[in-house]
Scaffold this active site. Structure first.
Site, PDB file in Angstrom:
ATOM      1  N   ASP A   1       0.950  -1.183  -0.003  1.00 27.12           N
ATOM      2  CA  ASP A   1      -0.112   0.222   0.054  1.00 27.12           C
ATOM      3  C   ASP A   1       0.893   1.333   0.036  1.00 27.12           C
ATOM      4  O   ASP A   1       2.138   1.080   0.042  1.00 27.12           O
ATOM      5  CB  ASP A   1      -0.843  -0.044   1.249  1.00 27.12           C
ATOM      6  CG  ASP A   1      -2.235   0.671   0.925  1.00 27.12           C
ATOM      7  OD1 ASP A   1      -2.267   1.688   0.244  1.00 27.12           O
ATOM      8  OD2 ASP A   1      -3.501   0.074   1.190  1.00 27.12           O
TER       9      ASP A   1
ATOM     10  N   ASP B   1       2.701   2.557  -4.453  1.00 25.70           N
ATOM     11  CA  ASP B   1       1.680   2.744  -5.630  1.00 25.70           C
ATOM     12  C   ASP B   1       1.811   1.469  -6.422  1.00 25.70           C
ATOM     13  O   ASP B   1       2.258   1.179  -7.103  1.00 25.70           O
ATOM     14  CB  ASP B   1       1.990   3.919  -6.340  1.00 25.70           C
ATOM     15  CG  ASP B   1       0.665   4.320  -7.258  1.00 25.70           C
ATOM     16  OD1 ASP B   1      -0.112   3.216  -7.325  1.00 25.70           O
ATOM     17  OD2 ASP B   1       0.631   5.345  -7.629  1.00 25.70           O
ATOM     18  N   PHE B   2       0.541   0.645  -5.985  1.00 24.91           N
ATOM     19  CA  PHE B   2       0.536  -0.843  -6.906  1.00 24.91           C
ATOM     20  C   PHE B   2       0.248  -0.443  -8.127  1.00 24.91           C
ATOM     21  O   PHE B   2       0.460  -1.421  -9.213  1.00 24.91           O
ATOM     22  CB  PHE B   2      -0.556  -1.512  -6.270  1.00 24.91           C
ATOM     23  CG  PHE B   2      -1.849  -1.403  -6.140  1.00 24.91           C
ATOM     24  CD1 PHE B   2      -2.607  -0.930  -7.155  1.00 24.91           C
ATOM     25  CD2 PHE B   2      -2.456  -1.404  -4.607  1.00 24.91           C
ATOM     26  CE1 PHE B   2      -4.011  -0.616  -6.991  1.00 24.91           C
ATOM     27  CE2 PHE B   2      -3.760  -0.881  -4.686  1.00 24.91           C
ATOM     28  CZ  PHE B   2      -4.614  -0.316  -5.645  1.00 24.91           C
TER      29      PHE B   2
ATOM     30  N   HIS C   1     -14.013  -1.487  -6.858  1.00 24.21           N
ATOM     31  CA  HIS C   1     -15.032  -0.386  -6.964  1.00 24.21           C
ATOM     32  C   HIS C   1     -14.543   0.791  -7.240  1.00 24.21           C
ATOM     33  O   HIS C   1     -15.393   1.792  -7.412  1.00 24.21           O
ATOM     34  CB  HIS C   1     -16.117  -0.755  -5.956  1.00 24.21           C
ATOM     35  CG  HIS C   1     -15.693  -0.545  -4.476  1.00 24.21           C
ATOM     36  ND1 HIS C   1     -15.832  -1.598  -3.740  1.00 24.21           N
ATOM     37  CD2 HIS C   1     -14.975   0.598  -3.716  1.00 24.21           C
ATOM     38  CE1 HIS C   1     -15.343  -1.190  -2.590  1.00 24.21           C
ATOM     39  NE2 HIS C   1     -15.044   0.040  -2.724  1.00 24.21           N
TER      40      HIS C   1
END
Length: 349
Positions: free
Chosen positions: A208, A237-238, A256
């Site tokens: 994360d 930052d993935f 979502h």
């Protein structure tokens, strides 16, 4: 609420609709959490005058708030003007199993309340009401408002904690993964639950943003797993990169928040970093007969970040574009499902 038959008198229909028009219950829940009403009642019932004095509010308005919540099944009025906790109000206490304290406070927070007020903007434009009100997107705003971010993160942690056992128990294949990476795993609650449930799982990686990882390091359960060498931290930052050497990438309540193209980029990075890894997404799935919670959550996504709750077919298409095949949808006994995807043998475009 029970639906009114179409043949009911107009007066009955008017009463039914009027009941739907009040925004009072979520606001009252938020205020009960903010003023720690359930905590003040932890040792037993109190007259509303005593309760109001301890909470620092006025007795008559507090009685109105508690009267409505009692009608909704939260708190009990054990005798006239005397209120007590019940099973639901106990969940408004912080720190208890299944606590919804932070979630209740977040639901009544000004930033979210004002976003609902701009639902007309979302309806007309498809863009977040939040951005119209605050002039920026939600994530950058939270980074600049640490108190709101702390409540948000705690709400997500508590919600995960309440559901975690059901989610991880539904997928015993975690034990065979070797290494599990939780992408956007917040304070590590979900990953910790996986590691505790499956002793055979050798390693977990929490990925994360750096600021979130720093919060995760302070969580006692997560810190203990890190000390034992079973949990590693990856401040990243993935969308820029993901850890390699992983047997299963997981997400929970992440999809979502992002458009298809961003998720496709993430999936492709996972394929590149760990070509044989599965992807297991714990997400809400829209469709016929879904619970009311799913429909409400879909609207929350609309007003805060133009997100959406996808259908199974939409999930499958995003997985396909990212180089995976949706293998199965695993029910968990909650509103969430586990979407298991495996690498597609065909090469990526």
């Amino acid at each position: 609420m029970t639906a009114v038959p179409q043949t009911a008198p107009a007066s009955a229909g008017a009463v039914f609709l009027s009941e739907l028009m009040f925004p009072s219950t979520p606001r009252c829940l938020a205020l009960a959490a903010e003023f720690r009403i359930a905590e003040l009642l932890a040792e037993g019932p109190l007259p509303v005058a005593d309760l109001a004095e301890r909470a620092g509010v006025t007795a008559a308005p507090l009685a109105k708030v508690l009267s409505l919540l009692t009608e909704d099944g939260v708190f009990e009025e054990v005798e006239p003007g005397v209120f007590a906790n019940n099973g639901l109000s106990e969940l408004l206490r912080p720190g208890v199993p299944g606590s919804m304290d932070a979630m209740a406070r977040m639901v009544g927070a000004e930033w979210l309340w004002s976003s609902w007020g701009a639902l007309d903007h979302s309806l007309a434009t498809g863009k977040p009401g939040f951005e119209k009100v605050h002039g920026t997107a939600l994530w950058p705003w939270l980074q600049k408002n640490p108190a709101a971010a702390a409540t948000f993160n705690q709400a997500m942690t508590d919600f995960t904690d309440a559901l975690a056992d059901a989610l991880v128990s539904a997928y015993p294949e975690f034990a065979e993964a070797g290494a599990v990476c939780d992408l956007g795993g917040g304070q590590g609650t979900y990953l910790a639950a996986i590691l505790h449930k499956y002793d055979a799982l050798g390693r977990g990686v929490l990925a994360d943003l750096p600021s979130v990882i720093e919060q995760a390091r302070t969580q006692p359960d997560v810190a203990k797993l890190a000390e034992q060498g079973r949990l590693d931290f990856e401040p990243v930052d993935f969308f820029a990169g993901v850890p390699a050497g992983i047997g299963a990438y997981v997400t929970k309540q992440v999809w979502h928040s992002w458009p298809d193209d961003a998720l496709v980029r993430l999936l492709r990075k996972c394929r590149e970093a760990s070509p044989g890894a599965r992807f297991v997404a714990a997400e809400l799935v829209h469709g016929d007969g879904v619970p009311r919670f799913v429909k409400n959550f879909d609207l929350v996504m609309l007003v805060t970040m133009s997100g959406e709750v996808r259908t199974e077919a939409q999930f499958a298409e995003v997985f396909r574009r990212g180089g995976y095949r949706l293998n199965r949808v695993v029910p968990t006994g909650t509103a969430f499902s586990l979407l298991e995807a495996v690498p597609d043998p065909d090469p990526l475009d």
